[in-house]
Write an enzyme that holds these catalytic residues in place. Structure first.
Site, PDB file in Angstrom:
ATOM      1  N   LYS A  48       3.695 -11.572   9.011  1.00 23.15           N
ATOM      2  CA  LYS A  48       4.682 -11.510   7.916  1.00 23.15           C
ATOM      3  C   LYS A  48       6.072 -11.228   8.486  1.00 23.15           C
ATOM      4  CE  LYS A  48       3.729  -6.591   7.223  1.00 23.15           C
ATOM      5  NZ  LYS A  48       3.172  -5.559   6.316  1.00 23.15           N
ATOM      6  N   TYR A 283      36.144   1.072  13.925  1.00 23.73           N
ATOM      7  CA  TYR A 283      36.549   1.490  12.581  1.00 23.73           C
ATOM      8  C   TYR A 283      36.416   2.986  12.342  1.00 23.73           C
ATOM      9  CZ  TYR A 283      36.271  -3.468  11.253  1.00 23.73           C
ATOM     10  OH  TYR A 283      36.439  -4.825  11.152  1.00 23.73           O
TER      11      TYR A 283
HETATM   12  C1  LIG Z   1       2.224  -4.983   7.292  1.00 27.72           C
HETATM   13  C2  LIG Z   1       0.816  -4.773   6.915  1.00 27.72           C
HETATM   14  C3  LIG Z   1      -0.166  -4.600   7.905  1.00 27.72           C
HETATM   15  C4  LIG Z   1       0.165  -4.448   9.367  1.00 27.72           C
HETATM   16  O1  LIG Z   1       0.655  -3.138   9.594  1.00 27.72           O
HETATM   17  P1  LIG Z   1       0.917  -2.601  11.077  1.00 27.72           P
HETATM   18  O2  LIG Z   1       1.083  -1.134  10.923  1.00 27.72           O
HETATM   19  O3  LIG Z   1       2.158  -3.290  11.536  1.00 27.72           O
HETATM   20  O4  LIG Z   1      -0.253  -2.988  11.872  1.00 27.72           O
HETATM   21  C5  LIG Z   1      -1.486  -4.529   7.507  1.00 27.72           C
HETATM   22  N1  LIG Z   1      -1.817  -4.616   6.204  1.00 27.72           N
HETATM   23  C6  LIG Z   1      -0.903  -4.737   5.226  1.00 27.72           C
HETATM   24  C7  LIG Z   1      -1.330  -4.781   3.819  1.00 27.72           C
HETATM   25  C8  LIG Z   1       0.445  -4.802   5.545  1.00 27.72           C
HETATM   26  O5  LIG Z   1       1.346  -4.925   4.577  1.00 27.72           O
END
Ligand SMILES: *Cc1c(COP(=O)(O)O)cnc(C)c1O
Length: 423
Positions: A48, A283
């Site tokens: 993702k 800034y």
């Molecule tokens: C992002 C996510 C993961 C992966 O999490 P990590 O801590 O990066 O391994 C697993 N399950 C769900 C539902 C997530 O949203």
């Protein structure tokens, strides 16, 4: 132009302002280490958010080529993009878990994507799409075992399970999975961990008693994969760990878990100049030179994903020495005090990497900015070109054409491809 090498050493491509190098050999190594750790369970590569900034299509392809048979995304659009890039259902199942009314359910069914269902509204919309397309769904029912985010509460579970079972009996869907997500797997001993393990067992037992036979029961994210073997069940959904970062830095470093950071971020000094003492920098003049010194201009800023919270605190390495962001991070640039040293304009600034050259890591940046390494890598923006090292698979053919001297590989889909896209 870009030349792939397999050493994992990041050297800035000629003529580029900044780039993120993605070490695909490290990615494969991390996946191998995770697979070994979980034994009989299956590893899902969570890709993702453009693979946490690493490039979803490239990382997914490498994972699939390395034998990973499950990919995970949050959004259905992310899952569809993987299928559109040519990842076939016979190569990898793709589960996506964050749905809003409107779907796109039909597109997901037609692309043979597994869908998560947390509530009756989603099941209703999904079943309408099944009837419209004639394609039965592959469903993972999600239980809220205590996270209090997505997932079905225990008091609604019997109704959701019952409805799914009836639809299954009608041939409209198969409940492939039952799953949940931890709240505090990164805090060993947190009381929620045992409570969620117990609640998950109960949710599963209820589903099985109701006649469901989920082949894929899954609960573990990266910290649970590393620390809680009793949570592995049939599949683990690893994100951060596959990118070589530790989700539990207080418990162990990446190396302690057999992992290597995959992303390195490098920029090129745009200016080096002498300034007198008492000179305000950037800034708001939140930094003033303590005496005559040299300043280096680093041409990346918050539009590239460098947190503004790194103002006065973010670490970089230049010519072997650690320096700190002086004053505020601006939209496109920040300044470092070089303490009288005069590296050449165009020299490399290592913002973060795997640490093997003594440079800071994404973990160091997270700590400096009061956040987590997840956020540091994920927010590296589309304006920063990605350069892939150690690839065993080909670059996507759908790349946006790049300007002269800009790597063509792995430009994030929909992202700006060229320096000229900056404002
Ligand atoms: C992002 C996510 C993961 C992966 O999490 P990590 O801590 O990066 O391994 C697993 N399950 C769900 C539902 C997530 O949203």
């Amino acid at each position: 132009m870009t030349t792939a090498n397999t050493t994992g050493t990041a050297t800035l491509t000629d003529g580029v302002r900044a780039e993120a190098t993605i070490d695909l050999a490290a990615l494969r190594g991390n996946l191998a280490a995770l697979r070994e750790r979980v034994g009989a369970a299956t590893v899902m590569a969570t890709v993702k958010a453009d693979a946490y900034g690493h490039g979803a299509v490239r990382c997914a392809r490498e994972a699939v080529a390395a034998g990973i048979g499950w990919l995970g995304t949050a959004l259905p659009q992310e899952a569809l993009a993987l299928r559109a890039a040519g990842i076939r259902p016979d190569q990898a199942r793709i589960l996506c878990w964050l749905w809003t009314p409107g779907g796109p359910w039909r597109e997901a069914l037609l692309a043979d994507i597994d869908v998560s269902v947390s509530a009756q509204w989603a099941l209703d919309e999904l079943l309408a799409a099944v009837r419209a397309t004639g394609v039965p769904a592959r469903v993972h029912l999600k239980a809220d075992t205590g996270l209090g985010r997505n997932g079905c509460q225990p008091h609604d579970w019997p109704e959701l399970v019952g409805a799914a079972r009836r639809a299954e009996a009608e041939g409209l869907l198969t409940v492939v999975g039952v799953w949940s997500h931890f709240a505090a797997a990164d805090e060993p001993g947190h009381p929620s961990i045992q409570a969620q393990l117990d609640a998950f067992r109960e949710a599963l037992a209820y589903a099985e008693a109701a006649g469901l036979r989920p082949a894929v029961r899954h609960l573990a994210n990266s910290p649970a994969t590393l620390l809680l073997p009793q949570s592995h069940y049939d599949l683990v959904r690893t994100g951060l760990a596959m990118y070589g970062l530790s989700p539990v830095p207080e418990v162990g470093s990446p190396a302690d878990f057999g992992l290597r950071p995959v992303m390195a971020l490098t920029a090129r000094l745009a200016l080096v100049k002498h300034v007198p003492g008492g000179h305000g920098v950037s800034y708001g003049h939140h930094y003033t030179t303590p005496g005559p010194t040299t300043l280096g201009l680093v041409p990346v800023g918050y539009s590239d994903g460098i947190p503004r919270h790194a103002s006065g605190t973010g670490p970089v390495q230049i010519a072997g020495k650690w320096r700190t962001v002086a004053g505020r991070v601006a939209m496109d640039q920040f300044v470092v005090d070089l303490g009288g040293d005069t590296p050449a304009v165009g020299d490399e600034v290592l913002l973060f990497g795997n640490g093997e050259q003594g440079e800071p890591t994404a973990e160091d940046w997270g700590r400096a900015c009061g956040t987590i390494s997840y956020e540091i890598v994920t927010r590296i923006g589309a304006r920063v070109p990605r350069r892939y090292l150690g690839a065993t698979t080909e670059a996507p053919t759908a790349d946006v054409p790049a300007a002269e001297g800009v790597p063509t590989e792995g430009v994030p889909t929909g992202g700006a491809a060229t320096e000229g896209a900056s404002v």
